[in-house]
Design an enzyme around this catalytic site. Structure first.
Site, mmCIF file in Angstrom:
data_model
loop_
_atom_site.group_PDB
_atom_site.id
_atom_site.type_symbol
_atom_site.label_atom_id
_atom_site.label_comp_id
_atom_site.label_asym_id
_atom_site.label_seq_id
_atom_site.Cartn_x
_atom_site.Cartn_y
_atom_site.Cartn_z
ATOM 1 N N GLU A 198 29.997 -0.328 16.813
ATOM 2 C CA GLU A 198 31.374 -0.094 16.499
ATOM 3 C C GLU A 198 32.337 -0.416 17.375
ATOM 4 O O GLU A 198 32.048 -0.397 18.772
ATOM 5 C CB GLU A 198 31.205 1.597 16.262
ATOM 6 C CG GLU A 198 32.340 2.415 16.003
ATOM 7 C CD GLU A 198 32.560 3.644 15.519
ATOM 8 O OE1 GLU A 198 31.383 4.244 15.472
ATOM 9 O OE2 GLU A 198 33.372 4.227 15.052
ATOM 10 N N GLY A 199 33.516 -0.904 16.782
ATOM 11 C CA GLY A 199 34.392 -1.201 17.765
ATOM 12 C C GLY A 199 35.507 -0.298 17.612
ATOM 13 O O GLY A 199 35.549 0.568 16.805
ATOM 14 N N ASP A 208 40.854 -11.562 25.909
ATOM 15 C CA ASP A 208 39.974 -10.339 26.133
ATOM 16 C C ASP A 208 38.645 -10.931 26.750
ATOM 17 O O ASP A 208 37.519 -10.706 26.034
ATOM 18 C CB ASP A 208 39.782 -9.535 24.928
ATOM 19 C CG ASP A 208 39.214 -8.225 25.724
ATOM 20 O OD1 ASP A 208 39.155 -7.925 26.856
ATOM 21 O OD2 ASP A 208 38.863 -7.324 24.759
HETATM 22 P P1 AMP Z 1 33.198 -5.600 17.842
HETATM 23 O O1 AMP Z 1 34.037 -4.508 17.231
HETATM 24 O O2 AMP Z 1 33.471 -6.938 17.670
HETATM 25 O O3 AMP Z 1 33.270 -5.233 19.373
HETATM 26 O O4 AMP Z 1 31.579 -5.257 17.600
HETATM 27 C C1 AMP Z 1 30.854 -3.899 17.975
HETATM 28 C C2 AMP Z 1 29.463 -4.323 17.928
HETATM 29 O O5 AMP Z 1 28.972 -4.780 16.796
HETATM 30 C C3 AMP Z 1 29.210 -5.264 19.317
HETATM 31 O O6 AMP Z 1 29.163 -4.531 20.585
HETATM 32 C C4 AMP Z 1 27.916 -5.826 18.617
HETATM 33 O O7 AMP Z 1 26.937 -5.223 19.207
HETATM 34 C C5 AMP Z 1 28.001 -5.997 17.405
HETATM 35 N N1 AMP Z 1 28.307 -6.973 16.624
HETATM 36 C C6 AMP Z 1 29.694 -7.497 16.406
HETATM 37 N N2 AMP Z 1 29.593 -8.629 15.980
HETATM 38 C C7 AMP Z 1 28.517 -9.070 15.982
HETATM 39 C C8 AMP Z 1 27.665 -10.286 15.037
HETATM 40 N N3 AMP Z 1 28.524 -11.320 14.804
HETATM 41 N N4 AMP Z 1 26.489 -10.395 15.088
HETATM 42 C C9 AMP Z 1 25.709 -9.267 15.755
HETATM 43 N N5 AMP Z 1 26.150 -8.214 16.064
HETATM 44 C C10 AMP Z 1 27.733 -8.062 16.102
#
Ligand code: AMP
Length: 421
Positions: free
Chosen positions: A85-86, A204
């Site tokens: 989750e971001g 970032d």
């Molecule tokens: P983000 O919102 O991009 O920071 O994504 C949140 C989390 O989702 C990250 O910390 C990863 O653990 C996972 N994640 C994001 N993008 C990917 C991807 N393309 N493949 C696998 N895991 C992902």
């Protein structure tokens, strides 16, 4: 096409100033990830036309062409379990409907009513820049569709081996050396070079945003703070880049800046890879500045002409002279004298004197021993982490596309794929 000075030509690289969009246009198909076999991604299927109808009060209505295009795109993927989750999105594992072995990550942007169209600006940025930048060291955007609850979904290449931060922190179980650092830094430098060559600042860069593909390739991800910098006259916000990786010019409130901001972050990642801990981990911006002054040197007019005119310039009263290269050898010497030379140039206080991504790729460090480790030989997540990854890969994701969306919301957001070109 410009070619990375360090590596063989990136034949699959493309960018907006040269190539068509990376995501489907109203006429295009789903683009392939840079390392995927041409047949491995879903193609439009005729069965998707079964979804041509939606129901209104007076009976079935046909979808207009844009809705139909969106439906076709959405039907190519099946969404599975949550990966992470971001701030503005949840990320799910997914797979191609036509072939469950083709895995993807589906980033579902949360609808946030406080924003125009319900989309956080970070999400808009991520979509804008990812659809244009295509390079082996930048995460690939494969598709975009809107789901019935009005959420926007970015279909990204799946990067199952975690991120660089996990490797750096797992000191007990993950061992790596100078050749490995050189390989990872090469991948990072090429990604950043490509962004900058296409006038995009990432804003970032940090180990946590450097995700690792199944073949060991490191990919720069999370373009939620990215922006173009082709127009040098434009004022930009200084409030970007995670604090530990933020350069002094932004800490001093600079509103005009350039590619050098990302290079400072690259230097901080380099340092962190070597010492396996964040180099300068301030708890506040004031503390971050104090740490920079203490460990790198105090920014003064002498070393950085004009710095005292920056809006928020303030430094501790005791001036520390800029540390010479030799002073870094004790702590960072694992990468050799040439590596330390590169590190010091990357952490130049004055952004004008900071090394560029292109210059970094031309530095002699890459040519001195040890050679960069081949990506297939790079260290990977330890067994503990691998268990999780193995579980991710083995699990057959369930279909959760229509999860409980109220009937009234089951009309997909209209996507005009042409608008954002
Ligand atoms: P983000 O919102 O991009 O920071 O994504 C949140 C989390 O989702 C990250 O910390 C990863 O653990 C996972 N994640 C994001 N993008 C990917 C991807 N393309 N493949 C696998 N895991 C992902």
């Amino acid at each position: 096409m410009a070619v990375s000075p360090l590596v063989a030509p990136t034949a699959q690289s493309s960018a907006f100033k040269r190539q068509p969009s990376a995501v489907p246009s109203s006429t295009g198909g789903t683009p392939l990830p840079s390392n995927a076999a041409p047949t491995s991604h879903p193609q439009p299927s005729s069965s998707s036309s079964q979804s041509l109808l939606r129901h209104g009060p007076a009976g079935p209505l046909t979808l207009d062409p844009i809705e139909q295009l969106n439906e076709d795109e959405k039907r190519k993927y099946v969404k599975g379990k949550k990966l992470g989750e971001g701030t503005y999105a949840n990320v799910y594992l997914g797979h191609a409907r036509h072939d469950p072995s083709v895995l993807v990550a589906i980033k579902k942007i949360k609808v946030q009513q406080q924003y125009q169209d319900g989309m956080a600006p970070d999400a808009v940025r991520e979509l804008k820049y990812l659809r244009e930048l295509r390079h082996p060291n930048i995460i690939s955007l494969l598709s975009v569709f809107s789901s019935k609850d009005q959420n926007l979904n970015l279909v990204l290449e799946y990067l199952p081996l975690g991120d660089l931060e996990m490797l750096i922190r797992d000191v007990d179980r993950v061992r790596y050396g100078a050749g490995d650092i050189k390989a990872w830094m090469g991948m990072l430098a090429r990604a950043v070079w490509f962004c900058h060559d296409n006038y995009v600042l990432h804003r970032d860069i940090k180990p946590n945003n450097l995700l690792i593909a199944a073949d060991g390739e490191v990919k720069l991800a999370d373009f939620g703070l990215a922006r173009g910098f082709a127009d040098p006259g434009r004022r930009m916000t200084a409030n970007v880049i995670t604090r530990w990786y933020r350069p002094p010019e932004l800490l001093f409130g600079a509103r005009h800046y350039g590619a050098a901001v990302d290079m400072w972050s690259v230097g901080m990642v380099f340092a962190e890879l070597i010492i396996r801990a964040p180099f300068l981990a301030g708890n506040t911006e004031v503390e971050q500045i104090a740490l920079i002054c203490k460990h790198i040197g105090t920014p003064t007019e002498e070393v950085w002409p004009g710095v005292t005119r920056l809006r928020e310039y303030t430094v501790p009263s005791e001036v520390v002279p800029v540390w010479p290269k030799d002073a870094y050898m004790g702590r960072f010497g694992a990468v050799g004298a040439d590596g330390v030379d590169l590190l010091v140039r990357t952490l130049a206080l004055d952004p004008k004197k900071r090394i560029s991504a292109r210059e970094m790729l031309e530095h002699r460090w890459w040519r001195t021993d040890p050679k960069p480790t081949r990506k297939e030989d790079l260290p990977r997540k330890s067994a503990g982490g691998e268990d999780k990854m193995g579980a991710d890969l083995k699990r057959r994701p369930g279909v959760v596309e229509d999860e409980g969306a109220p009937r009234g919301q089951r009309v997909a957001r209209k996507l005009d794929f042409g608008i954002a070109k």
